[in-house]
Design a protein around this motif. Structure first.
Motif, short mmCIF file in Angstrom:
data_model
loop_
_atom_site.label_atom_id
_atom_site.label_comp_id
_atom_site.label_asym_id
_atom_site.label_seq_id
_atom_site.Cartn_x
_atom_site.Cartn_y
_atom_site.Cartn_z
N GLY A 42 5.71 5.87 -4.73
CA GLY A 42 6.68 5.58 -3.68
C GLY A 42 6.37 4.26 -3.01
O GLY A 42 5.30 3.67 -3.19
N THR A 43 7.36 3.76 -2.26
CA THR A 43 7.19 2.56 -1.46
C THR A 43 7.68 2.84 -0.04
O THR A 43 8.47 3.76 0.18
CB THR A 43 7.96 1.37 -2.05
OG1 THR A 43 9.37 1.65 -2.03
CG2 THR A 43 7.52 1.07 -3.47
N ALA A 44 7.22 2.04 0.90
CA ALA A 44 7.64 2.18 2.29
C ALA A 44 7.78 0.80 2.90
O ALA A 44 6.99 -0.10 2.62
CB ALA A 44 6.64 3.02 3.08
N GLU A 45 8.79 0.63 3.76
CA GLU A 45 9.07 -0.67 4.36
C GLU A 45 8.41 -0.87 5.71
O GLU A 45 8.46 -1.98 6.25
CB GLU A 45 10.58 -0.89 4.49
CG GLU A 45 11.28 0.07 5.45
CD GLU A 45 11.71 1.37 4.79
OE1 GLU A 45 12.57 2.06 5.37
OE2 GLU A 45 11.19 1.70 3.71
N ASN A 46 7.80 0.17 6.28
CA ASN A 46 7.09 0.00 7.55
C ASN A 46 6.06 1.12 7.70
O ASN A 46 5.99 2.06 6.90
CB ASN A 46 8.05 -0.03 8.74
CG ASN A 46 8.90 1.23 8.84
OD1 ASN A 46 8.38 2.35 8.85
ND2 ASN A 46 10.22 1.07 8.93
N GLY A 47 5.25 1.02 8.76
CA GLY A 47 4.16 1.97 8.94
C GLY A 47 4.61 3.38 9.21
O GLY A 47 4.00 4.34 8.72
N ARG A 48 5.68 3.55 9.97
CA ARG A 48 6.14 4.90 10.29
C ARG A 48 6.58 5.64 9.01
O ARG A 48 6.24 6.80 8.81
CB ARG A 48 7.29 4.85 11.29
CG ARG A 48 6.89 4.35 12.66
CD ARG A 48 7.95 4.61 13.71
NE ARG A 48 9.19 3.91 13.41
CZ ARG A 48 10.32 4.52 13.06
NH1 ARG A 48 10.39 5.82 12.97
NH2 ARG A 48 11.41 3.81 12.82
N VAL A 49 7.35 4.96 8.17
CA VAL A 49 7.78 5.57 6.92
C VAL A 49 6.58 5.82 6.01
O VAL A 49 6.50 6.84 5.32
CB VAL A 49 8.81 4.67 6.21
CG1 VAL A 49 9.18 5.23 4.84
CG2 VAL A 49 10.06 4.52 7.06
N ALA A 50 5.60 4.90 6.04
CA ALA A 50 4.42 5.04 5.20
C ALA A 50 3.64 6.31 5.54
O ALA A 50 3.24 7.07 4.66
CB ALA A 50 3.52 3.82 5.36
N ILE A 51 3.43 6.55 6.83
CA ILE A 51 2.67 7.73 7.23
C ILE A 51 3.41 9.00 6.83
O ILE A 51 2.80 9.97 6.37
CB ILE A 51 2.40 7.69 8.75
CG1 ILE A 51 1.43 6.54 9.08
CG2 ILE A 51 1.82 9.00 9.24
CD1 ILE A 51 1.18 6.35 10.55
N GLN A 52 4.72 8.99 6.98
CA GLN A 52 5.50 10.16 6.59
C GLN A 52 5.40 10.40 5.08
O GLN A 52 5.23 11.54 4.62
CB GLN A 52 6.96 9.96 6.99
CG GLN A 52 7.83 11.21 6.79
CD GLN A 52 9.19 11.05 7.43
OE1 GLN A 52 9.48 10.03 8.04
NE2 GLN A 52 10.02 12.06 7.31
#
Length: 564
Positions: A42-52
């Motif tokens: 997976g990929t995430a565009e910011n820290g909040r999405v990353a932690i989730q």
């Protein structure tokens, strides 16, 4: 085979890639997937999405950028390090040497390694080298033992309420905000009625709930602030936070912390939380239509009004070449998808250089550097963005079948009127002025000269960084009285062998501007022989043949762009 069975039989290490740049996420993902023992889950565009996603996907390692909006990489790392067993490897252009403060802080917070990535929004060398360092560090980090959770200190027994009476009842029952009162042992003593609604799903039972239980899910920064204040520290300034809920969702909250000190009792703490979801939603909506700085100003203004002020700005125009034919060949749906990806790439690059996209105009765009906040080197940033946009276009073209995309870019610096322009019912933050007109004209002129990037003389004079550039003409555009010097910016450094034809072209240009037509033709002939592909040389040679027919004194020393 079921999805669960497939997951159990797949022995590859699972990697999550986190970066606010779409280009970087795609490139790093390709690098990771090039290793047969690694897989991007997976990929995430910011820290909040990353932690989730860490909680949902359970990756073995996270490649994490430091410089991200909303939640920085260091804050993300801090939250991950406290509760997640996955390895975190920092990949950031902010960290380039052993003594960098970001590197020291990242390692202190538990990062498995810190890797310096190429600067800017585009990384051609990253793809060319296949990033052996990234893959190597990943493999090494995944062989190390997991980071252990810090020990949990047993809670002390609760004490009596710290506040009682009519004021307390008003505070905890009459306000539409979450108010939580903790005693010196960290036990929850009182909670407002609204707290149950705002912090839905959290255990808020007085006497049973504690700071640790409420802040157990990635809210450890908040817990540390509460304990610091109970221990005698100063109250932190009010701030906005993202609170992780038990159901893996996030809620934006306005956070205020105050000490509670009563005679004869140990210090407690009062936590006040306000739901700011609507404010964040509105700001996110505004961020999609204007730069974050302009959006923030609009949010804080009591009533935006028409008007503006004179500002020194560098304006950039870009336009796709042959778009009509391309649209006809691809069809409506495909061309819209391609445009959206193209604009995403270009916006990444412009934003990374501190610019803002003013508007999309069909297949073109207009960007501004120096508003609403100047950087002092906005001309350098605009030219750097223009060069990186051309490189990003190469990456985009590699991902799509068909002929490569081509764009022309014009850049101009000068005074403009910047502000809210439009009508009282509908207004837009933009700029107007000669620099805007000239940048647009230069973008159109890239087709005439066969150039990728043209900049005006004023932009050239502002450059502090070394840029491969040549003067290409002096022109006068319709609507602007003063002729302007035009420079051609090279996307890549010219090879050493190019020095000969560039010198011949420069000599021919000087003779052409001085009216020495015969001499100019001689130099331009040598330049054309050395580089037959140079369109600008052919253009000047054609003009010289026309100028040779003029009477002495008729040549003005500049060419009008409305002439053919």
């Amino acid at each position: 085979m079921t999805a669960l069975a497939a997951k159990m039989t797949d022995t590859r290490k699972r990697i999550l890639v986190v970066d606010d740049s779409l280009i970087m996420r795609q490139l790093v993902s390709e690098i990771v997937d090039s290793d047969p023992d690694l897989a991007v889950v997976g990929t995430a565009e910011n820290g909040r999405v990353a932690i989730q996603k860490v909680r949902q996907l359970a990756p073995d390692a996270v490649l994490l950028d430091i410089d991200m909006p909303e939640m920085t990489g260091l804050e993300t790392l801090r939250r991950l390090g406290l509760r997640s067993p996955c390895k975190v490897i920092i990949l950031s252009s902010l960290v380039t040497n052993q003594d960098a403060s970001e590197r020291v802080e990242a390692l202190r917070l538990g990062a498995a390694a810190v890797i310096g990535k190429p600067s800017g929004g585009v990384s051609l060398d990253l793809k060319q080298k296949r990033a052996s360092e990234i893959v190597g560090v990943l493999r090494q980090a995944l062989g190390l033992p997991a980071i252990a959770d810090p020990p949990i200190t047993p809670a002390a027994s609760p004490t009596a309420d710290l506040i009682a009476g009519p004021i307390a009842e008003l505070l905890f029952a009459g306000l539409d905000i979450a108010v939580l009162l903790f005693d010196h042992t960290g036990h929850l003593m009182r909670a407002s009625d609204a707290a149950g609604r705002i912090l839905h799903g959290c255990d808020l039972e007085p006497g049973r709930a504690t700071i640790a239980s409420i802040c157990d899910t990635f809210n450890h920064t908040l817990a540390s602030e509460l304990w610091d204040l109970i221990g005698g520290g100063d109250a932190p300034a009010p701030d906005e936070i993202d609170f992780a809920m038990p159901d893996y969702s996030w809620i934006p909250l306005g956070r205020t912390i105050m000490p509670v000190e009563l005679p004869g009792q140990a210090r407690g703490v009062l936590l006040v939380l306000e739901d700011i979801s609507e404010k964040r939603r509105l700001q996110a909506l505004l961020n999609k239509t204007m730069s974050s700085e302009v959006a923030q100003a609009a949010m804080t203004a009591t009533s935006p009004t028409l008007g503006g002020e004179m500002r020194d700005v560098t304006v950039l125009f870009a336009d796709i070449r042959g778009f009509t034919a391309l649209a006809t060949a691809l069809g409506a749906h495909a061309i819209v998808d391609l445009l959206n990806e193209y604009f995403s790439y270009m916006t990444d690059v412009i934003t990374a250089e501190g610019g803002m996209v003013d508007k999309f105009i069909g297949d073109g765009l207009m960007a501004l550097f120096g508003v609403p906040n100047p950087h002092g080197d906005d001309a350098d940033r605009a030219v750097a963005a223009a060069r990186k946009m051309q490189r990003a276009l190469t990456l985009l073209s590699e991902r799509h079948a068909g002929p490569p995309l081509r764009i022309g870019i014009g850049v101009c610096t000068g005074p403009v009127l910047a502000g809210q322009i439009g009508s009282p019912a509908r207004m837009n933050y933009t700029v107007i002025g000669e620099a805007v007109n000239l940048a647009s004209r230069l973008e159109a002129a890239t087709k005439l000269y066969g150039s990728q990037i043209l900049i005006c003389g004023e932009t050239r004079s502002r450059l502090r960084r070394t840029v491969p550039v040549r003067q290409i003409d002096v022109v006068k555009v319709p609507g602007i009285e003063t002729p302007t010097v035009v420079h051609d910016v090279f996307v890549h450094e010219p090879e050493a062998m190019a020095a000969g034809w560039l010198a011949a072209f420069g000599a021919g240009l000087k003779a052409y501007l001085d009216g020495e037509i015969t001499v100019a033709l001689d130099h331009l002939a040598r330049a054309s022989a050395a580089n037959p592909e140079d369109t600008a040389t052919r253009v000047l040679a054609q003009r010289c043949r026309r100028l040779a027919l003029l009477k002495p004194g008729e040549w003005t020393g500049y060419w009008s762009l409305d002439e053919r």
